[in-house]
Design a protein around this motif. Structure first.
Motif, PDB file in Angstrom:
ATOM      1  N   LEU A  34      17.393  84.149  60.164  1.00 13.74           N
ATOM      2  CA  LEU A  34      16.667  83.459  59.096  1.00 13.74           C
ATOM      3  C   LEU A  34      16.032  82.158  59.589  1.00 13.74           C
ATOM      4  CD1 LEU A  34      15.890  82.747  56.143  1.00 13.74           C
ATOM      5  CD2 LEU A  34      18.249  82.041  55.780  1.00 13.74           C
ATOM      6  N   TYR A  35      16.811  81.356  60.310  1.00 10.60           N
ATOM      7  CA  TYR A  35      16.299  80.036  60.707  1.00 10.60           C
ATOM      8  C   TYR A  35      15.584  80.044  62.048  1.00 10.60           C
ATOM      9  CZ  TYR A  35      18.706  78.300  56.646  1.00 10.60           C
ATOM     10  OH  TYR A  35      19.083  78.086  55.348  1.00 10.60           O
ATOM     11  N   LEU A  42      11.281  80.550  54.125  1.00 13.95           N
ATOM     12  CA  LEU A  42      11.092  79.200  54.664  1.00 13.95           C
ATOM     13  C   LEU A  42       9.665  78.709  54.490  1.00 13.95           C
ATOM     14  CD1 LEU A  42      13.038  79.249  58.066  1.00 13.95           C
ATOM     15  CD2 LEU A  42      13.693  78.125  55.937  1.00 13.95           C
ATOM     16  N   ALA A  43       8.722  79.637  54.602  1.00 14.71           N
ATOM     17  CA  ALA A  43       7.314  79.246  54.600  1.00 14.71           C
ATOM     18  C   ALA A  43       6.917  78.322  53.436  1.00 14.71           C
ATOM     19  CB  ALA A  43       6.442  80.498  54.628  1.00 14.71           C
ATOM     20  N   LEU A  45       8.428  76.093  51.992  1.00 18.96           N
ATOM     21  CA  LEU A  45       8.998  74.745  52.054  1.00 18.96           C
ATOM     22  C   LEU A  45       8.379  73.927  53.185  1.00 18.96           C
ATOM     23  CD1 LEU A  45      12.759  75.540  51.479  1.00 18.96           C
ATOM     24  CD2 LEU A  45      11.365  74.098  50.020  1.00 18.96           C
ATOM     25  N   GLU A  48       7.627  70.088  53.004  1.00 22.83           N
ATOM     26  CA  GLU A  48       8.727  69.165  52.753  1.00 22.83           C
ATOM     27  C   GLU A  48       9.712  69.112  53.906  1.00 22.83           C
ATOM     28  OE1 GLU A  48      10.484  69.069  48.481  1.00 22.83           O
ATOM     29  OE2 GLU A  48       9.207  70.807  48.714  1.00 22.83           O
ATOM     30  N   PHE A  49       9.737  70.181  54.690  1.00 25.37           N
ATOM     31  CA  PHE A  49      10.757  70.258  55.724  1.00 25.37           C
ATOM     32  C   PHE A  49      10.147  70.542  57.070  1.00 25.37           C
ATOM     33  CE2 PHE A  49      12.731  71.001  51.736  1.00 25.37           C
ATOM     34  CZ  PHE A  49      13.796  70.119  51.801  1.00 25.37           C
ATOM     35  N   LYS A  53      13.793  69.717  61.328  1.00 32.39           N
ATOM     36  CA  LYS A  53      14.896  70.016  60.414  1.00 32.39           C
ATOM     37  C   LYS A  53      15.374  71.463  60.617  1.00 32.39           C
ATOM     38  CE  LYS A  53      17.404  70.007  56.536  1.00 32.39           C
ATOM     39  NZ  LYS A  53      18.658  69.294  56.408  1.00 32.39           N
ATOM     40  N   ARG A  54      14.396  72.363  60.755  1.00 24.70           N
ATOM     41  CA  ARG A  54      14.758  73.771  60.944  1.00 24.70           C
ATOM     42  C   ARG A  54      15.582  73.944  62.220  1.00 24.70           C
ATOM     43  NH1 ARG A  54      13.269  77.960  63.753  1.00 24.70           N
ATOM     44  NH2 ARG A  54      11.525  76.936  64.766  1.00 24.70           N
ATOM     45  N   VAL A  57      19.090  72.723  61.770  1.00 31.73           N
ATOM     46  CA  VAL A  57      19.925  73.684  61.045  1.00 31.73           C
ATOM     47  C   VAL A  57      20.385  74.793  61.988  1.00 31.73           C
ATOM     48  CG1 VAL A  57      19.912  75.448  59.232  1.00 31.73           C
ATOM     49  CG2 VAL A  57      18.924  73.199  58.776  1.00 31.73           C
TER      50      VAL A  57
ATOM     51  N   ASN B 198      11.820  62.490  51.261  1.00 32.00           N
ATOM     52  CA  ASN B 198      10.944  63.662  51.355  1.00 32.00           C
ATOM     53  C   ASN B 198      11.170  64.684  50.261  1.00 32.00           C
ATOM     54  OD1 ASN B 198       9.600  63.025  53.881  1.00 32.00           O
ATOM     55  ND2 ASN B 198      11.641  63.294  54.783  1.00 32.00           N
ATOM     56  N   VAL B 249      18.790  78.689  52.073  1.00 28.37           N
ATOM     57  CA  VAL B 249      17.780  77.636  52.229  1.00 28.37           C
ATOM     58  C   VAL B 249      17.930  76.567  51.146  1.00 28.37           C
ATOM     59  CG1 VAL B 249      15.304  77.185  52.047  1.00 28.37           C
ATOM     60  CG2 VAL B 249      16.117  79.090  53.432  1.00 28.37           C
ATOM     61  N   TYR B 253      18.724  73.062  52.790  1.00 27.67           N
ATOM     62  CA  TYR B 253      17.587  72.145  52.748  1.00 27.67           C
ATOM     63  C   TYR B 253      17.623  71.209  51.546  1.00 27.67           C
ATOM     64  CZ  TYR B 253      14.976  74.365  56.557  1.00 27.67           C
ATOM     65  OH  TYR B 253      14.545  74.826  57.779  1.00 27.67           O
TER      66      TYR B 253
END
Lengths: 188, 312
Positions: A34-35, A42-43, A45, A48-49, A53-54, A57, B198, B249, B253
């Motif tokens: 997933l990550y 994920l797309a 977000l 914002e991220f 960050k990814r 994680v 953010n 997520v 997140y």
């Protein structure tokens, strides 16, 4: 390892604190996938991220996985195949160089033995017959179930040992199919 | 406004999720039908104002009463309840043409919420319709069971994130308003760049760090913010796994815990009936979806989650 630290790692892998080894493997594989990529989850977000960050994680997931393997004393530490990005586990354990050589029944057995895992243990955890697992490692194809079931067993077997289930199933089934095509038509 | 003061024992469910066409009305009707079959006395409320079609699921083509009377004539909500052909299920139609959701005034909204809570039913299930207008979010927040419905596609996922983030933001604002911090949340959010904030999670963390006693309040109040995720129109195991990915997520997140409560497989018969506005709830139990609805409702009630396919 202190209990709350352990819990942190279980939380990271989204598991209850009494999760068996198999769940740890499976959860790790699911989350890593997933990550790692551009999931449609994920797309949206993206703004914002950050990429940073990814990756963070992803690192945390890998760390949690290794720590939990370590914590399970009798657990296999063969994780080399899973870290496809070249990231190496830091447990200092000597690892097998599987390389690109196709995985056979005997080579799977070797990996299992090196990991110090008894066939009995897998059979118990996976609720499978010992005989079946033995036939897998012996490549006693005639004793194995249909490919569709075999695939599930192989996947579980691989996950249990911390091997890449996709690679294990694909390579094993290729050999199995080749045997099948060879034997079936010549039958009298 | 205190949302926590309940005047009756019944339970309110709200079904939303942002994007239109994900099957919110279908899920609302199905949850209601299942609960009614269990013997609960159910009232469905169609808040999909302007796009209301809940009544047609039950074979009512032109409802005699609707929320129009509530908004225009000041009728009482309990007088607008219409019986359906199914035992234990009644509904309030949202078939309103003269008003749109964003034109509802503040006092109308409060009155509506008060009367929803007083409806004589064991389960009130609200179909929120599409969008993330603050009236929609506020309705979502009065529910005891907050359900979001989405389909496995990127726009629906995006809208759902938006919907949940905004619900949470609204919830935080409401909590702090009750404790006399009315303006501060919006003030900080509007200047979030200079605060290095953010997202909603970082906002909450900032508030907790800056005003230590808010932290306890927020933690306590937000513990009740539990969103149930329902994936509709799934076609394979990968689709089913998406729910787990979304949960992951949201937590990693946004620090927002959500429950992956259920999924419903894509079903041609359902899709056709919805499109042709057929009253299929009456024959609904014959469809393959009924079992999945049962699992999802029981999961929501018991706080359980989907067991994932493929050994995950």
């Amino acid at each position: 390892m202190p209990k709350d630290e352990l819990k942190k790692y279980y939380d990271m892998l989204e598991l209850p604190s009494d999760a068996p080894l198999r769940d740890i493997h499976n959860s790790f594989l699911r989350l890593k996938k997933l990550y790692s990529g551009d999931s449609i989850v994920l797309a949206p977000l993206g703004e914002e991220f950050s990429e940073k960050k990814r990756k963070r994680v992803l690192e945390q997931i890998e760390e949690a996985y290794l720590k939990l393997l370590e914590a399970k004393k009798d657990a296999p530490s063969r994780t080399a195949l899973l870290f496809s990005d070249g990231h190496e586990p830091e447990d200092g354990a000597e690892r097998d160089k599987i390389g690109d050589a196709p995985l056979t029944g005997p080579s799977l057995r070797k990996l299992r033995e090196k990991a110090g895992v008894d066939l009995n243990e897998i059979a118990k955890e996976m609720k499978l017959r010992m005989e079946l697992l033995k036939s897998v490692e012996d490549e006693k194809y005639e004793a194995l179930p249909e490919a569709i079931y075999l695939k599930v067993h192989l996947k579980n077997y691989a996950s249990f040992l911390g091997l890449d289930p996709v690679r294990v199933t694909e390579e094993y089934l290729r050999r199995y199919q080749a045997w099948k095509e060879k034997t079936v038509p010549t039958e009298k | 406004m205190t949302q926590t003061t309940k005047v009756r024992e019944g339970e309110i469910w709200a079904v939303g999720g942002g994007k239109g066409g994900t099957g919110k009305t279908f899920i609302t009707s199905s949850i209601g039908t299942y609960l009614a079959k269990k013997g609960k006395n159910v009232v469905l409320v169609d808040m999909d104002i302007g796009g209301a079609n809940l009544h047609s699921f039950f074979g009512i083509s032109r409802p005699l009463k609707s929320l129009t009377s509530f908004f225009e004539m000041g009728a009482s909500l309990s007088d607008l309840v219409v019986k359906t052909d199914l035992d234990n299920i009644s509904l309030i139609s949202g078939d309103v043409h003269s008003i749109s959701a964003d034109k509802i005034t503040f006092s109308q909204k409060l009155k509506l919420f008060r009367q929803i809570m007083k409806l004589n039913a064991q389960n009130v299930i609200i179909d929120l319709g599409a969008g993330s207008h603050y009236n929609t979010l506020d309705t979502f927040l009065i529910a005891d069971r907050m359900v979001v419905v989405l389909v496995p596609e990127v726009i629906a996922i995006e809208n759902m994130y938006h919907f949940i983030k905004n619900s949470l933001f609204r919830k935080v604002k409401k909590i702090l308003k009750e404790y006399g911090f009315k303006e501060i949340v919006q003030h900080i959010w509007d200047r979030r760049q200079s605060y290095g904030i953010n997202n909603i999670r970082e906002l909450i963390d900032y508030l907790k760090d800056s005003f230590s006693y808010i932290g306890t309040i927020l933690d306590h109040e937000l513990a009740a913010f539990k969103v149930h995720l329902v994936l509709n129109m799934v076609r394979n195991n990968n689709d089913i796994l998406l729910g787990a990915s979304i949960k992951s997520v949201m937590m990693k997140y946004l620090g927002v815990p959500i429950q992956y409560s259920g999924y419903v497989e894509y079903n041609d018969a359902v899709w056709k009936s919805v499109r042709e506005r057929k009253p299929f709830m009456i024959n609904y139990l014959a469809t393959g979806c009924a079992k999945e609805i049962e699992v999802l409702v029981e999961n929501v009630i018991k706080g359980k989650e989907v067991s994932l396919p493929g050994g995950y």
